[in-house]
Design a protein around this motif. Structure first.
Motif, PDB file in Angstrom:
ATOM      1  N   PRO A   6       0.810  -1.136  -0.137  1.00  0.00           N
ATOM      2  CA  PRO A   6      -0.098  -0.008   0.044  1.00  0.00           C
ATOM      3  C   PRO A   6       0.916   1.102   0.001  1.00  0.00           C
ATOM      4  CG  PRO A   6       0.113  -1.068   2.111  1.00  0.00           C
ATOM      5  CD  PRO A   6       0.708  -1.917   1.286  1.00  0.00           C
ATOM      6  N   THR A   7       0.376   2.417  -0.721  1.00  0.00           N
ATOM      7  CA  THR A   7       0.927   3.425  -0.661  1.00  0.00           C
ATOM      8  C   THR A   7       0.762   4.396   0.761  1.00  0.00           C
ATOM      9  OG1 THR A   7      -0.851   4.702  -1.281  1.00  0.00           O
ATOM     10  CG2 THR A   7       0.606   3.798  -3.048  1.00  0.00           C
ATOM     11  N   ALA A   8       1.732   5.191   0.932  1.00  0.00           N
ATOM     12  CA  ALA A   8       1.604   6.251   2.125  1.00  0.00           C
ATOM     13  C   ALA A   8       0.242   6.619   2.253  1.00  0.00           C
ATOM     14  CB  ALA A   8       2.722   7.226   2.216  1.00  0.00           C
ATOM     15  N   GLN A   9      -0.361   7.204   0.928  1.00  0.00           N
ATOM     16  CA  GLN A   9      -1.737   7.625   1.139  1.00  0.00           C
ATOM     17  C   GLN A   9      -2.714   6.743   1.358  1.00  0.00           C
ATOM     18  OE1 GLN A   9      -2.665   9.902  -2.489  1.00  0.00           O
ATOM     19  NE2 GLN A   9      -5.010   9.889  -1.953  1.00  0.00           N
ATOM     20  N   GLN A  10      -2.727   5.477   1.058  1.00  0.00           N
ATOM     21  CA  GLN A  10      -3.545   4.558   1.304  1.00  0.00           C
ATOM     22  C   GLN A  10      -3.664   4.207   2.962  1.00  0.00           C
ATOM     23  OE1 GLN A  10      -2.220   1.820  -1.610  1.00  0.00           O
ATOM     24  NE2 GLN A  10      -3.892   2.141  -2.862  1.00  0.00           N
ATOM     25  N   LEU A  11      -2.424   4.094   3.171  1.00  0.00           N
ATOM     26  CA  LEU A  11      -2.052   3.998   4.847  1.00  0.00           C
ATOM     27  C   LEU A  11      -2.801   5.009   5.719  1.00  0.00           C
ATOM     28  CD1 LEU A  11       1.468   2.367   5.219  1.00  0.00           C
ATOM     29  CD2 LEU A  11      -0.613   1.093   4.994  1.00  0.00           C
ATOM     30  N   GLU A  12      -2.588   6.401   5.271  1.00  0.00           N
ATOM     31  CA  GLU A  12      -3.117   7.317   6.066  1.00  0.00           C
ATOM     32  C   GLU A  12      -4.765   7.235   5.751  1.00  0.00           C
ATOM     33  OE1 GLU A  12      -1.351  10.616   4.181  1.00  0.00           O
ATOM     34  OE2 GLU A  12       0.616  10.565   4.975  1.00  0.00           O
ATOM     35  N   GLU A  13      -5.093   7.063   4.542  1.00  0.00           N
ATOM     36  CA  GLU A  13      -6.591   6.987   4.601  1.00  0.00           C
ATOM     37  C   GLU A  13      -7.289   6.066   5.316  1.00  0.00           C
ATOM     38  OE1 GLU A  13      -7.505   6.607   0.434  1.00  0.00           O
ATOM     39  OE2 GLU A  13      -7.010   8.821  -0.137  1.00  0.00           O
ATOM     40  N   ARG A  14      -6.458   4.743   5.482  1.00  0.00           N
ATOM     41  CA  ARG A  14      -6.985   3.818   6.181  1.00  0.00           C
ATOM     42  C   ARG A  14      -6.928   4.197   7.962  1.00  0.00           C
ATOM     43  NH1 ARG A  14      -6.641  -1.996   5.644  1.00  0.00           N
ATOM     44  NH2 ARG A  14      -7.854  -2.932   7.569  1.00  0.00           N
ATOM     45  N   ALA A  15      -5.907   4.765   8.231  1.00  0.00           N
ATOM     46  CA  ALA A  15      -5.896   5.232   9.538  1.00  0.00           C
ATOM     47  C   ALA A  15      -7.007   6.345  10.008  1.00  0.00           C
ATOM     48  CB  ALA A  15      -4.510   5.988   9.764  1.00  0.00           C
ATOM     49  N   LEU A  16      -7.218   7.215   8.806  1.00  0.00           N
ATOM     50  CA  LEU A  16      -8.252   8.045   9.307  1.00  0.00           C
ATOM     51  C   LEU A  16      -9.730   7.704   9.405  1.00  0.00           C
ATOM     52  CD1 LEU A  16      -6.879  11.015   6.955  1.00  0.00           C
ATOM     53  CD2 LEU A  16      -7.425  11.268   9.527  1.00  0.00           C
ATOM     54  N   ALA A  17      -9.989   6.555   8.440  1.00  0.00           N
ATOM     55  CA  ALA A  17     -11.030   5.674   8.583  1.00  0.00           C
ATOM     56  C   ALA A  17     -11.360   5.151   9.976  1.00  0.00           C
ATOM     57  CB  ALA A  17     -11.224   4.554   7.464  1.00  0.00           C
ATOM     58  N   TYR A  18     -10.694   4.476  10.563  1.00  0.00           N
ATOM     59  CA  TYR A  18     -10.334   3.987  11.844  1.00  0.00           C
ATOM     60  C   TYR A  18     -10.728   5.149  12.985  1.00  0.00           C
ATOM     61  CZ  TYR A  18      -8.917  -0.627  10.755  1.00  0.00           C
ATOM     62  OH  TYR A  18      -8.710  -1.903  10.309  1.00  0.00           O
ATOM     63  N   ARG A 205      15.297  -0.594   7.837  1.00  0.00           N
ATOM     64  CA  ARG A 205      14.722  -0.666   6.765  1.00  0.00           C
ATOM     65  C   ARG A 205      14.540   0.550   5.858  1.00  0.00           C
ATOM     66  NH1 ARG A 205      10.267  -2.124   8.959  1.00  0.00           N
ATOM     67  NH2 ARG A 205       8.911  -0.336   8.530  1.00  0.00           N
ATOM     68  N   VAL A 206      14.860   0.703   4.577  1.00  0.00           N
ATOM     69  CA  VAL A 206      15.009   1.794   3.995  1.00  0.00           C
ATOM     70  C   VAL A 206      13.571   1.810   3.042  1.00  0.00           C
ATOM     71  CG1 VAL A 206      15.980   3.052   2.278  1.00  0.00           C
ATOM     72  CG2 VAL A 206      17.558   1.893   3.916  1.00  0.00           C
ATOM     73  N   GLU A 207      12.695   2.678   3.314  1.00  0.00           N
ATOM     74  CA  GLU A 207      11.411   2.741   2.383  1.00  0.00           C
ATOM     75  C   GLU A 207      11.535   4.065   1.313  1.00  0.00           C
ATOM     76  OE1 GLU A 207       8.575   2.915   5.550  1.00  0.00           O
ATOM     77  OE2 GLU A 207       8.839   1.092   6.217  1.00  0.00           O
ATOM     78  N   THR A 208      10.546   3.828   0.342  1.00  0.00           N
ATOM     79  CA  THR A 208      10.165   4.885  -0.527  1.00  0.00           C
ATOM     80  C   THR A 208       8.947   5.093  -0.661  1.00  0.00           C
ATOM     81  OG1 THR A 208      12.283   4.283  -1.743  1.00  0.00           O
ATOM     82  CG2 THR A 208      10.715   5.842  -2.933  1.00  0.00           C
ATOM     83  N   PRO A 209       8.151   5.863   0.323  1.00  0.00           N
ATOM     84  CA  PRO A 209       6.806   5.854   0.461  1.00  0.00           C
ATOM     85  C   PRO A 209       5.945   6.572  -0.708  1.00  0.00           C
ATOM     86  CG  PRO A 209       7.622   7.131   2.114  1.00  0.00           C
ATOM     87  CD  PRO A 209       8.835   6.265   1.559  1.00  0.00           C
TER      88      PRO A 209
END
Length: 323
Positions: A6-18, A205-209
């Motif tokens: 998942p992209t960073a935006q998708q993770l943020e949207e999921r967190a905001l939904a919770y 861990r090196v990420e490219t979000p």
């Protein structure tokens, strides 16, 4: 074939939904269990949740202090909006409040800024017990609180000795890259879009979000070097000796192993206001090995003259080297 990350935006949207669901009377113990499982599924989930939760708490706190009306459109989106609308409202509100903070304080309320000049070296302790060493011409911002541990390497190079905390990962933002650790020792160097990580001990861990297409995170352990540029991330299983060379700047040294004089000159120029100028390609292609005092560019140039017969012309603010 594994599913794309998942992209960073998708993770943020999921967190905001919770966060949105948790505010309603319909929130149940099963919902809380689902949230807990999602947070524990990965470090990226936990980091996103902590960041978004902290952001919303700050929105409420600052909005109530400055303008009760500011909170109304956010709460309306919180209750009735789609995930994308909620994310947009959060971004706008945080941007407005962030601007107020920047105007009034210069930086965020928990942020600390550090910088070194050309040739400088500074060691700073952080609130969680971690230590950071800043190399020459480096700018770094740190926000270490009870909720999260994050730093932003805006320019230059830094060495991190991280205190272990299994509940709060330590995150280094360097350009488009994000380095996530729990407790380890490593360095991060940022040259514009190019980021290099040398791991002395532990695991990172090196990420490219925010990449245009999903890029799997790179895992590096002690002795490894990660080089990230554009869409490429290379993990080189290096020897401890190479990592020691990468970290020699901590002792005021530059260590070269058959590098070109042109590359060696660029390294010396990072540490000195008196610059080395390699005049011709033949001189620039000369291979250099050895250990040198990073602050003594004159001694380095004299060694080049004696060992390779190169011509040295000292013009005060610069040293010209030619074949």
């Amino acid at each position: 074939m594994s599913a794309p990350l998942p992209t960073a935006q998708q993770l943020e949207e999921r967190a905001l939904a919770y966060l949105q669901r948790r505010e309603t009377p319909a929130w149940t113990e099963a919902d809380q269990a689902e949230l807990d499982a999602w947070i524990d599924a990965s470090t990226a989930h936990r980091v996103t949740w902590l960041r978004m939760q902290q952001g919303w708490q700050r929105v409420d706190r600052l909005a109530s202090l400055r303008s009760p009306q500011l909170r109304q459109p956010v709460r309306a989106a919180w209750r009735f909006g789609t995930r994308r609308q909620v994310a947009l409202a959060a971004s706008l509100c945080l941007a407005v409040l962030g601007g107020l903070l920047l105007v009034q304080q210069g930086i965020g309320p928990f942020d600390q800024r550090y910088r070194t000049d050309v040739g400088g070296h500074q060691t700073v302790p952080l609130k969680d017990g971690s230590r950071v060493e800043l190399n020459t011409d480096t700018r770094l911002r740190a926000a270490v609180t009870e909720q999260a541990r994050e730093v932003w390497l805006e320019q230059g190079e830094a060495y991190f000795d991280i205190a272990k905390d299994p509940h709060k990962p330590f995150i280094v933002h360097a350009g488009e890259r994000r380095i996530v650790v729990l407790g380890t020792r490593f360095s991060v160097r940022r040259d514009g879009p190019r980021v290099e990580v040398a791991v002395a001990e532990g695991k990172v861990r090196v990420e490219t979000p925010r990449a245009a297409k999903p890029i799997p995170p790179a895992i590096a352990t002690g002795g490894d070097v990660v080089i990230a540029e554009a869409e490429s991330v290379l993990v080189a299983a290096a020897s401890p000796q190479r990592v020691d060379s990468e970290l020699a700047w901590r002792h005021g040294l530059l260590v070269f192993d058959k590098v070109t004089l042109a590359d060696a000159a660029r390294e010396f120029n990072r540490y000195n206001r008196k610059q080395i100028v390699v005049v011709d390609t033949l001189a620039g292609d000369t291979r250099i090995s050895g250990s040198f005092d990073a602050a003594n560019v004159e001694a380095f140039s004299r060694l080049l003259e004696r060992a390779y017969g190169l011509r040295i012309a000292d013009h005060g603010e610069r040293i010209a080297i030619s074949n």
